[in-house]
Structure formats: C-alpha cells, structure tokens
Design a protein around this motif. Structure first.
Motif, PDB file in Angstrom:
ATOM      1  N   ALA A  14      -7.434  10.071  37.376  1.00  0.00           N
ATOM      2  CA  ALA A  14      -6.933  10.191  38.747  1.00  0.00           C
ATOM      3  C   ALA A  14      -7.446   9.023  39.584  1.00  0.00           C
ATOM      4  CB  ALA A  14      -7.357  11.512  39.350  1.00  0.00           C
ATOM      5  N   GLY A  15      -6.537   8.434  40.365  1.00  0.00           N
ATOM      6  CA  GLY A  15      -6.882   7.300  41.191  1.00  0.00           C
ATOM      7  C   GLY A  15      -6.567   5.955  40.561  1.00  0.00           C
ATOM      8  N   ASP A  16      -6.327   5.958  39.258  1.00  0.00           N
ATOM      9  CA  ASP A  16      -6.006   4.718  38.553  1.00  0.00           C
ATOM     10  C   ASP A  16      -4.560   4.297  38.824  1.00  0.00           C
ATOM     11  OD1 ASP A  16      -7.986   5.220  35.505  1.00  0.00           O
ATOM     12  OD2 ASP A  16      -8.531   4.593  37.547  1.00  0.00           O
ATOM     13  N   SER A  17      -4.219   3.146  38.278  1.00  0.00           N
ATOM     14  CA  SER A  17      -2.864   2.610  38.406  1.00  0.00           C
ATOM     15  C   SER A  17      -2.270   2.335  37.028  1.00  0.00           C
ATOM     16  CB  SER A  17      -2.887   1.297  39.203  1.00  0.00           C
ATOM     17  OG  SER A  17      -3.351   1.495  40.516  1.00  0.00           O
ATOM     18  N   LEU A  18      -0.952   2.363  36.974  1.00  0.00           N
ATOM     19  CA  LEU A  18      -0.200   1.996  35.783  1.00  0.00           C
ATOM     20  C   LEU A  18       1.071   1.305  36.236  1.00  0.00           C
ATOM     21  CD1 LEU A  18      -0.119   5.039  33.281  1.00  0.00           C
ATOM     22  CD2 LEU A  18      -1.070   2.765  32.841  1.00  0.00           C
ATOM     23  N   ARG A  19       1.573   0.430  35.395  1.00  0.00           N
ATOM     24  CA  ARG A  19       2.877  -0.174  35.658  1.00  0.00           C
ATOM     25  C   ARG A  19       3.781   0.087  34.473  1.00  0.00           C
ATOM     26  NH1 ARG A  19       4.909  -6.391  36.755  1.00  0.00           N
ATOM     27  NH2 ARG A  19       4.529  -6.566  34.505  1.00  0.00           N
ATOM     28  N   LEU A  20       4.864   0.784  34.735  1.00  0.00           N
ATOM     29  CA  LEU A  20       5.872   1.026  33.722  1.00  0.00           C
ATOM     30  C   LEU A  20       6.916  -0.073  33.773  1.00  0.00           C
ATOM     31  CD1 LEU A  20       6.482   4.872  34.156  1.00  0.00           C
ATOM     32  CD2 LEU A  20       4.722   3.691  32.816  1.00  0.00           C
ATOM     33  N   SER A  21       7.430  -0.397  32.605  1.00  0.00           N
ATOM     34  CA  SER A  21       8.497  -1.382  32.503  1.00  0.00           C
ATOM     35  C   SER A  21       9.680  -0.760  31.783  1.00  0.00           C
ATOM     36  CB  SER A  21       8.033  -2.622  31.731  1.00  0.00           C
ATOM     37  OG  SER A  21       6.954  -3.257  32.375  1.00  0.00           O
ATOM     38  N   CYS A  22      10.854  -1.223  32.128  1.00  0.00           N
ATOM     39  CA  CYS A  22      12.073  -0.769  31.454  1.00  0.00           C
ATOM     40  C   CYS A  22      12.914  -2.011  31.190  1.00  0.00           C
ATOM     41  CB  CYS A  22      12.821   0.227  32.317  1.00  0.00           C
ATOM     42  SG  CYS A  22      14.440   0.706  31.664  1.00  0.00           S
ATOM     43  N   ALA A  23      13.022  -2.361  29.928  1.00  0.00           N
ATOM     44  CA  ALA A  23      13.795  -3.535  29.536  1.00  0.00           C
ATOM     45  C   ALA A  23      15.207  -3.110  29.170  1.00  0.00           C
ATOM     46  CB  ALA A  23      13.132  -4.225  28.354  1.00  0.00           C
ATOM     47  N   ALA A  24      16.167  -3.817  29.705  1.00  0.00           N
ATOM     48  CA  ALA A  24      17.571  -3.478  29.501  1.00  0.00           C
ATOM     49  C   ALA A  24      18.274  -4.572  28.704  1.00  0.00           C
ATOM     50  CB  ALA A  24      18.267  -3.286  30.836  1.00  0.00           C
ATOM     51  N   SER A  25      19.177  -4.130  27.859  1.00  0.00           N
ATOM     52  CA  SER A  25      19.999  -5.087  27.135  1.00  0.00           C
ATOM     53  C   SER A  25      21.233  -5.401  27.968  1.00  0.00           C
ATOM     54  CB  SER A  25      20.428  -4.503  25.785  1.00  0.00           C
ATOM     55  OG  SER A  25      21.266  -3.383  26.011  1.00  0.00           O
ATOM     56  N   GLY A  26      22.002  -6.407  27.552  1.00  0.00           N
ATOM     57  CA  GLY A  26      23.242  -6.698  28.243  1.00  0.00           C
ATOM     58  C   GLY A  26      23.105  -7.812  29.265  1.00  0.00           C
ATOM     59  N   GLN A 116      14.291   6.242  26.233  1.00  0.00           N
ATOM     60  CA  GLN A 116      13.706   7.317  25.426  1.00  0.00           C
ATOM     61  C   GLN A 116      12.520   7.979  26.113  1.00  0.00           C
ATOM     62  OE1 GLN A 116      12.950   4.183  25.104  1.00  0.00           O
ATOM     63  NE2 GLN A 116      10.710   4.198  24.951  1.00  0.00           N
ATOM     64  N   GLY A 117      12.003   7.360  27.149  1.00  0.00           N
ATOM     65  CA  GLY A 117      10.886   7.924  27.897  1.00  0.00           C
ATOM     66  C   GLY A 117       9.543   7.388  27.454  1.00  0.00           C
ATOM     67  N   THR A 118       8.595   7.402  28.376  1.00  0.00           N
ATOM     68  CA  THR A 118       7.225   7.002  28.084  1.00  0.00           C
ATOM     69  C   THR A 118       6.279   7.998  28.750  1.00  0.00           C
ATOM     70  OG1 THR A 118       5.644   5.156  28.136  1.00  0.00           O
ATOM     71  CG2 THR A 118       7.056   5.400  30.053  1.00  0.00           C
ATOM     72  N   GLN A 119       5.255   8.415  28.009  1.00  0.00           N
ATOM     73  CA  GLN A 119       4.356   9.462  28.495  1.00  0.00           C
ATOM     74  C   GLN A 119       3.304   8.874  29.433  1.00  0.00           C
ATOM     75  OE1 GLN A 119       4.236  12.983  27.764  1.00  0.00           O
ATOM     76  NE2 GLN A 119       2.733  12.927  29.427  1.00  0.00           N
ATOM     77  N   VAL A 120       3.139   9.525  30.564  1.00  0.00           N
ATOM     78  CA  VAL A 120       2.057   9.207  31.495  1.00  0.00           C
ATOM     79  C   VAL A 120       1.207  10.459  31.656  1.00  0.00           C
ATOM     80  CG1 VAL A 120       1.466   8.614  33.870  1.00  0.00           C
ATOM     81  CG2 VAL A 120       3.357   7.440  32.715  1.00  0.00           C
ATOM     82  N   THR A 121      -0.068  10.329  31.373  1.00  0.00           N
ATOM     83  CA  THR A 121      -0.990  11.452  31.503  1.00  0.00           C
ATOM     84  C   THR A 121      -2.134  11.044  32.421  1.00  0.00           C
ATOM     85  OG1 THR A 121      -0.459  12.219  29.268  1.00  0.00           O
ATOM     86  CG2 THR A 121      -2.453  13.102  30.299  1.00  0.00           C
ATOM     87  N   VAL A 122      -2.343  11.838  33.475  1.00  0.00           N
ATOM     88  CA  VAL A 122      -3.393  11.548  34.443  1.00  0.00           C
ATOM     89  C   VAL A 122      -4.412  12.671  34.382  1.00  0.00           C
ATOM     90  CG1 VAL A 122      -3.921  11.004  36.837  1.00  0.00           C
ATOM     91  CG2 VAL A 122      -1.673  10.413  35.896  1.00  0.00           C
ATOM     92  N   SER A 123      -5.621  12.331  34.012  1.00  0.00           N
ATOM     93  CA  SER A 123      -6.678  13.330  33.919  1.00  0.00           C
ATOM     94  C   SER A 123      -7.447  13.412  35.236  1.00  0.00           C
ATOM     95  CB  SER A 123      -7.625  12.996  32.773  1.00  0.00           C
ATOM     96  OG  SER A 123      -8.282  11.763  33.033  1.00  0.00           O
ATOM     97  N   SER A 124      -7.965  14.586  35.510  1.00  0.00           N
ATOM     98  CA  SER A 124      -8.695  14.789  36.779  1.00  0.00           C
ATOM     99  C   SER A 124     -10.169  14.462  36.631  1.00  0.00           C
ATOM    100  CB  SER A 124      -8.532  16.238  37.231  1.00  0.00           C
ATOM    101  OG  SER A 124      -8.995  17.109  36.222  1.00  0.00           O
TER     102      SER A 124
END
Length: 124
Positions: A14-26, A116-124
C-alpha cells in the motif's frame, strides 16, 4: 481489429506505485479510444480510466481520480496507466481495451478489443 498485450502488474505494498503498459498491434492505433478496466475476485468488471484518440481527452472513475494517470504514446502504439498511492482495494486483474472511435468511452460493453489482463496485488 487490434491485438492488445498488457504488462507491468505485480505485487506491491500500500502506498507504492506501478505503471501498467498496453502494447497494441496495427497501424491505426491513434484512431482508437483506449480504456483500462479492472476486475476483483467476486466482483464485476469496472471502469478505471480512458483516453480518447486525441491527446488530452481523458476520463477517470472517482475511485482512482487523483491517483491514477492514463496516457498514450501513439508513436509506440502503447497506452499506460500510472498508478500511485495504491490501496489494497486496487487489487484486481487490470484489462486494456480498445475501440475504433473518437470519443472517450467508459462502458465496457462498447469496447471491441481486449487484452488478456495483468494482475495487480496491493498488500496492506
């Protein structure tokens, strides 16, 4: 049609940061509205953020407003979700979605393409 591949998920505190990316074709990525959704166990999929085809057109759910930032790099065919001040309730599978349209869309039923999705888990 566009293929989407998410990355960047993980386990954080909790309190941390993450950056998700989504790469697209086309080659017409810039013509797509892009959205991020998430689904926690036992819950329905919910809207998180969306960015229109034109830079600067964004929309956020109230639950992430001020903490998450959606952006896109059309030169790299990639959309990002910068997530700051993460909370345990942000734990979910995060999905990237695309629709060939100009407007910002928050209704998941209107999106045509999904990753397809990516899992994000935030622990307390």
């Amino acid at each position: 049609q566009v293929q989407l591949v998410e990355s960047g998920g993980g386990l954080v505190q909790a309190g941390d940061s993450l950056r998700l990316s989504c790469a697209a074709s086309g080659r017409t990525f810039s013509a797509y509205t892009m959205g991020w959704f998430r689904q926690a166990p036992g819950k329905e999929r919910e809207f998180v953020a969306a960015v229109g085809w034109s830079v600067g057109s964004t929309y956020y759910s109230d639950s992430v407003k001020g903490r998450f930032t959606i952006s896109r790099d059309n030169a790299k065919n990639t959309v990002y979700l910068q997530m700051n001040s993460l909370k345990p309730e942000d734990t979910a599978v995060y999905y990237c979605a695309a629709k060939y349209t100009r407007g910002v869309i928050i209704n998941d039923a209107q999106y045509e393409n999904w990753g397809q999705g990516t899992q994000v888990t935030v622990s307390s």
